[in-house]
Design an enzyme around this catalytic site. Structure first.
Site, short mmCIF file in Angstrom:
data_model
loop_
_atom_site.label_atom_id
_atom_site.label_comp_id
_atom_site.label_asym_id
_atom_site.label_seq_id
_atom_site.Cartn_x
_atom_site.Cartn_y
_atom_site.Cartn_z
N HIS A 54 0.84 -1.20 0.00
CA HIS A 54 0.00 0.00 0.00
C HIS A 54 0.88 1.25 0.00
O HIS A 54 2.06 1.20 0.37
CB HIS A 54 -0.93 -0.01 1.20
CG HIS A 54 -2.05 -1.01 1.05
ND1 HIS A 54 -3.14 -1.05 1.90
CD2 HIS A 54 -2.25 -2.00 0.14
CE1 HIS A 54 -3.96 -2.02 1.52
NE2 HIS A 54 -3.44 -2.60 0.46
N GLU A 56 1.15 4.02 1.76
CA GLU A 56 1.81 4.53 2.97
C GLU A 56 3.00 3.66 3.36
O GLU A 56 4.00 4.17 3.89
CB GLU A 56 0.80 4.67 4.12
CG GLU A 56 -0.07 3.47 4.40
CD GLU A 56 -1.38 3.47 3.64
OE1 GLU A 56 -2.44 3.43 4.28
OE2 GLU A 56 -1.34 3.47 2.39
N LEU A 208 -13.45 -0.99 -29.10
CA LEU A 208 -13.66 -0.66 -27.68
C LEU A 208 -12.50 -1.13 -26.81
O LEU A 208 -12.71 -1.66 -25.72
CB LEU A 208 -14.98 -1.24 -27.18
CG LEU A 208 -16.25 -0.80 -27.91
CD1 LEU A 208 -17.47 -1.40 -27.25
CD2 LEU A 208 -16.37 0.71 -27.98
#
Length: 376
Positions: A54, A56, A208
């Site tokens: 993550h 942090e 697409l």
């Protein structure tokens, strides 16, 4: 510089870092983090992809011993539960930080306030809500999906100055500039799914696909109530890159009007066929969006045409309306994107709120939030 201005400046850095993970982190949100000591940045990080460290933790790893007594700026409340990675709160507490500044509380029931409370209980000063507006916009689709279970719907249209999506002979290539089209491919990179109507596919032979070279390919979703789109068209082509995990090359939403043979042909071509019949023998759009939400689809980018755009707007299913407008005129016989015929007066008009407006090459982009109305 005041503390408020300083907090805003460093949070803007964290938000910019978070955007680097765009198109790579789902089903997780984009998160950025900055560690600041004595006014200097000593650690930076962002969530690179699902399953990776993550933001942090990455920032604290870079800061090392300099994190002691420092301030952490993070765009989303640190988690306090075990998932694919350990709780971030434990790493934050162990780093010896003095203060943590957070843009947005995490609405995930596993986190919601628990991360903030854990940090405060450990004696860390916590400031919540700094740059919360940009923090919400950053992860609008993820937030909407976590809170409702349904995807955020973005409607994108390219129109002439007189509001036409195609000429009288149904030509639409190209109304907008190459600059605007390149921006649309970046939008596709950020979307989990792209939704389109069968007429658009028949007219444009659309692929697409995300052709930016970054991120995964979005799930392609087509409305085809009679399965009239041939499986030889580009939309049925396999993708070089696909989403993590098993996924059909195409999800086709149809109705009972489609023959058994045409369903089998679509399935043999690699598509998944869903029969979702609503009113007037049309595909039930609300049922389709619920289905997509259950699949973990957080953001759906709708790319026309007029019939689909009108149905989505009329039934209050659009959360953001992105209107690219080119300085050309296509005249009275051009194809309009809003085909309703039941509006008789100004008081009955569907209203929208302008969020932002900017130039994109020779064109302009207006982003609206439609105002809910009673469906007719």
């Amino acid at each position: 510089m005041s503390q408020i201005n300083s907090d805003s400046r460093f949070m803007m850095m964290a938000l910019a870092l978070a955007r680097r993970g765009s198109g790579m982190t789902r089903p997780n949100p984009m998160v950025g983090a900055v560690v600041v000591r004595d006014g200097a940045v000593v650690g930076r990080g962002w969530h690179v992809r699902a399953g990776a460290k993550h933001a942090e933790v990455v920032a604290l790893d870079e800061a090392g011993e300099l994190a002691k007594g420092a301030t952490l700026y993070v765009t989303l409340e640190p988690c306090n539960h075990f998932g694919k990675t350990p709780p971030c709160t434990e790493r934050v507490i162990a780093a010896g930080l003095k203060r943590v500044v957070i843009a947005l509380r995490d609405p995930n029931p596993k986190v919601k306030g628990g991360g903030v409370e854990k940090l405060r209980q450990s004696g860390i000063e916590v400031e919540l809500g700094v740059m919360s507006g940009p923090g919400e916009e950053l992860n609008l689709g993820w937030l909407h999906w976590v809170e409702t279970g349904h995807p955020l719907v973005l409607l994108k249209l390219a129109v002439s100055l007189d509001g036409k999506i195609a000429s009288a002979t149904n030509e639409s290539k190209w109304i907008t500039s190459a600059t605007a089209r390149a921006q649309v491919h970046r939008l596709r990179r950020h979307a989990d799914a792209i939704l389109v109507g069968s007429q658009t596919v028949l007219s444009d032979n659309s692929r697409l696909t995300n052709r930016t070279g970054r991120g995964s390919q979005p799930l392609r979703v087509m409305l085809d109530s009679q399965l009239r789109v041939p499986t030889s068209l580009n939309i049925y082509s396999p993708l070089g890159l696909n989403q993590d995990g098993p996924s059909p090359i195409l999800l086709v939403a149809t109705t009972a009007k489609a023959s058994f043979q045409s369903r089998k042909e679509a399935e043999l071509a690699g598509a998944e066929v869903l029969v979702l019949e609503g009113k007037d023998q049309r595909v039930d759009l609300e049922a389709l969006l619920r289905n997509l939400g259950e699949r973990g689809i957080q953001t759906v980018l709708c790319e026309g045409g007029g019939e689909l755009a009108t149905a989505l707007l009329t039934n209050n299913l659009v959360h953001r309306f992105l209107l690219y407008q080119s300085p050309i005129l296509l005249g009275a016989e051009g194809k309009t994107f809003y085909t309703r015929k039941d509006i008789q007066s100004i008081t009955e008009a569907q209203r929208l709120k302008l969020i932002t407006f900017k130039r994109v090459g020779r064109d302009t982009l207006s982003i609206f939030a439609p105002t809910p109305q009673k469906a007719r």
